[in-house]
Design a protein around this motif. Structure first.
Motif, PDB file in Angstrom:
ATOM      1  N   UNK A  44       2.900  -3.485   8.745  1.00  8.47           N
ATOM      2  CA  UNK A  44       4.296  -3.133   8.963  1.00  8.47           C
ATOM      3  C   UNK A  44       4.523  -1.777   8.313  1.00  8.47           C
ATOM      4  N   UNK A  45       4.830  -0.778   9.127  1.00  7.63           N
ATOM      5  CA  UNK A  45       5.048   0.575   8.634  1.00  7.63           C
ATOM      6  C   UNK A  45       6.465   0.665   8.060  1.00  7.63           C
ATOM      7  N   UNK A  46       6.569   0.823   6.746  1.00  9.00           N
ATOM      8  CA  UNK A  46       7.868   0.870   6.069  1.00  9.00           C
ATOM      9  C   UNK A  46       8.396   2.288   5.912  1.00  9.00           C
ATOM     10  N   UNK A  59       0.839  -1.203   0.000  1.00  8.18           N
ATOM     11  CA  UNK A  59       0.000   0.000   0.000  1.00  8.18           C
ATOM     12  C   UNK A  59       0.874   1.254   0.000  1.00  8.18           C
ATOM     13  N   UNK A  60       0.481   2.217  -0.838  1.00 14.74           N
ATOM     14  CA  UNK A  60       1.061   3.552  -0.807  1.00 14.74           C
ATOM     15  C   UNK A  60       0.023   4.512  -0.242  1.00 14.74           C
ATOM     16  N   UNK A  61       0.446   5.356   0.679  1.00 16.41           N
ATOM     17  CA  UNK A  61      -0.443   6.345   1.294  1.00 16.41           C
ATOM     18  C   UNK A  61       0.182   7.719   1.125  1.00 16.41           C
ATOM     19  N   UNK A  85      -5.578   0.666  10.215  1.00 14.44           N
ATOM     20  CA  UNK A  85      -5.202  -0.552   9.494  1.00 14.44           C
ATOM     21  C   UNK A  85      -4.476  -1.533  10.402  1.00 14.44           C
ATOM     22  N   UNK A  86      -3.692  -1.014  11.331  1.00 13.61           N
ATOM     23  CA  UNK A  86      -2.971  -1.901  12.252  1.00 13.61           C
ATOM     24  C   UNK A  86      -3.932  -2.593  13.213  1.00 13.61           C
ATOM     25  N   UNK A 124      -2.717  10.650   8.010  1.00 15.00           N
ATOM     26  CA  UNK A 124      -2.023   9.430   7.586  1.00 15.00           C
ATOM     27  C   UNK A 124      -1.715   8.556   8.800  1.00 15.00           C
ATOM     28  N   UNK A 125      -1.329   9.197   9.882  1.00 12.73           N
ATOM     29  CA  UNK A 125      -1.030   8.452  11.104  1.00 12.73           C
ATOM     30  C   UNK A 125      -2.278   7.749  11.641  1.00 12.73           C
ATOM     31  N   UNK A 126      -3.402   8.421  11.587  1.00 12.04           N
ATOM     32  CA  UNK A 126      -4.650   7.799  12.030  1.00 12.04           C
ATOM     33  C   UNK A 126      -5.031   6.624  11.150  1.00 12.04           C
TER      34      UNK A 126
END
Length: 445
Positions: free
Chosen positions: A176-178, A152-154, A169-170, A162-164
């Motif tokens: 896994x936040x890349x 996924x691209x955000x 999703x978590x 974006x953080x919310x």
């Protein structure tokens, strides 16, 4: 059971994971599964997404969903024998699967349905132009999300939004936040204040190594100018799978290397019964890549959004069936986001008809891109300039009384005239020397 490795951009193994795989090859259509198709985003959408995000100066983040295929809810009754080593008191027991499992025919489809519903419940709108694009707009922020199976691209205007989304999703699937975009679907990315570079250097070197061309002499062009490959010249290959594998990988490489698009399109016509002449032509492409394995595309940081296209064709270029080739490329500002080289489906009676068909294909692509851009809440205020170097075609498009010249042409080609009347595109003049799409219809000289 199976062992799977996750790779970094430099080719090293990031981690290994063991997975339980069902025997999906025993499933029967209509009994154990109905739908298998899963929506994946087009590469053109990815490039348009990146070009718009960089032009606007938005933040780009990359996510990876853990064990994505295990989240899908099964609608059919599916039973599985117990995995090896599982202890039970009865030897004839089986387990009924309530959720999807790796190996099942419907695994990807069910996962996509689960993710789509979760995003829509969170307020995201699914694009009708590309269902893999989701957008969410509030009074003070805009967030866009692009899905390719479990990658996924955000991007968005508000980092807190974006953080919310990451937290949501978590909680729902475990992610896994890349972090910032670096490596996505085999495409490497490097971003600075001037823009973003996307390229496939690692992938290119792997192709060269697999075919033994790491030490080959570089070629200046991807194909021999004026060369016309045929299906009868040369000897059949004893191992055609080598040629097919190389062409398949080169096709994916064209996602960031438009300069090899024409050469690869010519090769892809002969994967059924490849001959030694075709293999030599494929080796020419590899030698061309050897000269610059790290080349790619650059999308600058430029807030000015302007869409323009170039359309060209080559009449009766196929020596076997006299079909013609359509070539086009479309820019968003200075960013090349879409291009194509394709043999036309029917034989044309004139060069004007060929150009008219190419113009229609380019027009349809422009209209689709306008839908994607609109979903990203970006406005293109000016008419889209579509450059064609054939003056007779421009005259036919702009003057509907030329019935005698177009009565043999398919009705769908008249979409160009319709879009001109709707105020979507315009047809300014361009010389053949400045026709950028010419490189998608013939070999470089």
């Amino acid at each position: 059971m199976g062992l799977q490795g996750k790779h970094r951009a430099d080719g090293s193994i990031e981690r290994y994971k063991a997975i339980l795989v069902a025997k999906g090859y025993t499933q029967q259509l209509g009994v154990d599964y109905i739908e298998t198709l899963s929506l994946v985003t087009r590469m053109t959408t990815i490039r348009t997404f990146l070009a718009l995000v960089v032009a606007r100066g938005w933040d780009i983040q990359q996510l990876d969903l853990n064990n994505s295929f295990l989240h899908g809810d099964l609608e059919e009754e599916v039973y599985m024998v117990l995995p090896p080593g599982f202890q039970t008191s009865k030897s004839n027991q089986v387990c009924r699967l309530l959720r999807s499992l790796y190996g099942l025919k419907q695994e990807s489809r069910q996962w996509n349905a689960k993710l789509t519903k979760a995003l829509q419940d969170n307020g995201f709108h699914q694009s009708s132009a590309d269902p893999s694009l989701f957008t969410k707009q509030s009074e003070h922020s805009f967030t866009a999300l692009l899905v390719y199976v479990d990658d996924i691209l955000v991007a968005g205007t508000n980092p807190n939004q974006i953080k919310e989304l990451k937290h949501f999703l978590d909680r729902s699937f475990k992610i896994k936040d890349l972090g910032a975009l670096i490596y996505f679907l085999g495409i490497e990315a490097f971003r600075n204040t001037e823009g973003i570079n996307i390229y496939q250097r690692k992938y290119t070197l792997e192709i060269l190594q697999e075919n033994g061309f790491l030490e080959a002499k570089p070629a200046k062009t991807p194909s021999v100018p004026g060369q016309r490959l045929t299906s009868l010249e040369g000897n059949l290959l004893a191992q055609p799978e080598v040629f097919r594998r190389s062409v398949g990988k080169l096709l994916y490489l064209t996602n960031t290397r438009p300069n090899i698009t024409y050469a690869v399109q010519q090769l892809s016509q002969f994967v059924d019964k490849p001959r030694d002449t075709h293999l030599v032509a494929a080796h020419r492409v590899l030698r061309y890549l050897k000269a610059s394995p790290g080349k790619g595309l650059f999308y600058p940081s430029n807030p000015h959004i302007k869409l323009q296209g170039f359309s060209d064709s080559e009449w009766a270029t196929c020596v076997e069936n006299r079909k013609s080739i359509t070539g086009f490329c479309i820019y968003l500002g200075n960013s090349l986001i879409s291009w194509k080289t394709k043999k036309q489906a029917t034989v044309s009676r004139s060069s004007s008809e060929v150009e008219y068909k190419a113009l229609a294909s380019t027009t349809c692509e422009i209209q689709w891109l306008l839908y994607i851009i609109a979903d990203m809440k970006v406005k293109v205020n000016n008419l889209v300039a579509l450059f064609c170097d054939n003056s007779s075609v421009v005259a036919i498009v702009e003057n509907h009384v030329f019935h005698e010249h177009t009565k043999h042409t398919e009705i769908d080609c008249h979409v160009v005239r319709q879009k001109i009347n709707e105020g979507v595109i315009k047809l300014p003049s361009v010389t053949s020397h400045n026709q950028i799409a010419d490189g998608f219809t013939k070999a470089f000289v």
